[in-house]
Design an enzyme around this catalytic site. Structure first.
Site, mmCIF file in Angstrom:
data_model
loop_
_atom_site.group_PDB
_atom_site.id
_atom_site.type_symbol
_atom_site.label_atom_id
_atom_site.label_comp_id
_atom_site.label_asym_id
_atom_site.label_seq_id
_atom_site.Cartn_x
_atom_site.Cartn_y
_atom_site.Cartn_z
ATOM 1 N N GLY A 17 -13.254 -13.977 15.272
ATOM 2 C CA GLY A 17 -14.452 -14.446 14.610
ATOM 3 C C GLY A 17 -14.260 -14.785 13.152
ATOM 4 O O GLY A 17 -15.227 -14.981 12.432
ATOM 5 N N CYS A 18 -13.020 -14.843 12.676
ATOM 6 C CA CYS A 18 -12.785 -15.025 11.244
ATOM 7 C C CYS A 18 -11.813 -16.163 11.011
ATOM 8 O O CYS A 18 -10.797 -16.263 11.678
ATOM 9 C CB CYS A 18 -12.233 -13.746 10.634
ATOM 10 S SG CYS A 18 -11.822 -13.897 8.888
ATOM 11 N N GLY A 19 -12.115 -17.007 10.033
ATOM 12 C CA GLY A 19 -11.247 -18.143 9.747
ATOM 13 C C GLY A 19 -10.338 -17.952 8.564
ATOM 14 O O GLY A 19 -9.510 -18.798 8.284
ATOM 15 N N HIS B 132 -14.057 -21.166 14.832
ATOM 16 C CA HIS B 132 -13.203 -21.967 13.952
ATOM 17 C C HIS B 132 -12.017 -22.534 14.709
ATOM 18 O O HIS B 132 -11.541 -23.630 14.411
ATOM 19 C CB HIS B 132 -12.739 -21.143 12.749
ATOM 20 C CG HIS B 132 -12.146 -19.821 13.133
ATOM 21 N ND1 HIS B 132 -10.817 -19.665 13.402
ATOM 22 C CD2 HIS B 132 -12.728 -18.617 13.331
ATOM 23 C CE1 HIS B 132 -10.585 -18.401 13.735
ATOM 24 N NE2 HIS B 132 -11.723 -17.746 13.705
#
Length: 272
Positions: A116-118, A188
């Site tokens: 969930g993190c870019g 992402h």
């Protein structure tokens, strides 16, 4: 499980127990695949992203572009996929003048990228938070075209139809026809895959609009702007930072885009 020569569908079967309406049943379900994907440039490791192992050539190109590791698609010459027990390596060869060819190990992304993190693994605050480039004027779209694109998106998400667990990034033309869709457990990652696919298909970013099934967060605006996309519509909400960055980049940003309604947070002049 042993590696297969067939491309992954992005999901796998698993036996489960389901409790529903007071009854217990045992059945096979479809669940989304998620595994480590390592990004290597000229033999040097840059990052490990948790991703769905599908459309990986698009992922490699899109990630390289949106992370500023190459200046153009032509800077990336070779993409080799290596299936390992632990995951997949994407071994890329870039031209010597590309930023990826001279990675600074002191500022290299060393943490694993979560689904969930870019920006996981970015060491400096100034690396994590940068104003994206200003997009070109681009074209215009009608609200009728937006409605058509939203209505057509649902049928173009086979992984999510099977699992209910993945995000999609889609490209629609100015008339609202869905042209490309890419899916991934990470929002992402789905966008990187779509941007890579657009380059492979020689699609100009000023010819349509980007649709997201996720929220419009900071990194989504940044990645879209880096690709020259001027219109972005998210089914969910934007963040305050995403709105400010979209305004500064000249990007039209829509949120809560649903059949019959949407909110415009930045640059409404492109909507007819």
């Amino acid at each position: 499980p042993p590696a297969s020569d067939r491309p992954s569908p992005g999901h796998v079967p698993r036996s489960i127990e389901r409790w529903r309406d007071g009854r217990l049943e045992r059945l096979d379900d479809r669940v989304a695949e998620e595994m480590p994907v390592a990004m290597l440039y000229n033999g040097v490791s840059f990052a490990v992203m948790m991703a769905t192992p599908h459309d990986l050539e698009d992922f490699a190109l899109g990630f390289s572009l949106t992370e500023g590791l190459i200046g153009s698609a032509g800077d990336l010459h070779v993409i080799e996929q290596r299936q390992l027990l632990e995951g997949i390596e994407l071994c890329m060869t870039v031209i010597e003048s590309a930023p990826a060819a001279r990675l600074d190990r002191q500022r290299e992304r060393l943490l694993r990228g979560r689904g969930g993190c870019g920006i996981c693994g970015t060491r400096q605050l100034e690396d994590a938070l940068q104003q994206p480039r200003h997009v070109d004027a681009g074209g215009h779209i009608s609200r009728v075209a937006l409605e058509r694109a939203l209505a057509g998106l649902h049928a173009r998400q086979p992984m999510n139809a099977a699992t209910g667990a993945v995000h999609a990034a889609a490209w629609a033309d100015a008339d609202g026809n869905i042209v490309l869709v890419r899916e991934d457990v990470g929002r992402h990652n789905a966008l990187d895959k779509l941007i890579g696919a657009m380059h492979h298909a020689s699609i100009a970013p000023e010819t349509g609009m980007l649709l997201l099934t996720s929220r419009a967060s900071y990194e989504m605006v940044t990645k879209a702007a880096s690709a020259g996309i001027s219109i972005m519509a998210a089914i969910s909400a934007p963040t305050a930072l995403a709105i400010e960055l979209a305004r500064g980049a000249g990007m039209t940003l829509l949120g809560f885009a649903r059949p019959g309604s949407h909110n415009v947070y930045a640059h409404p002049e492109r909507l007819l």
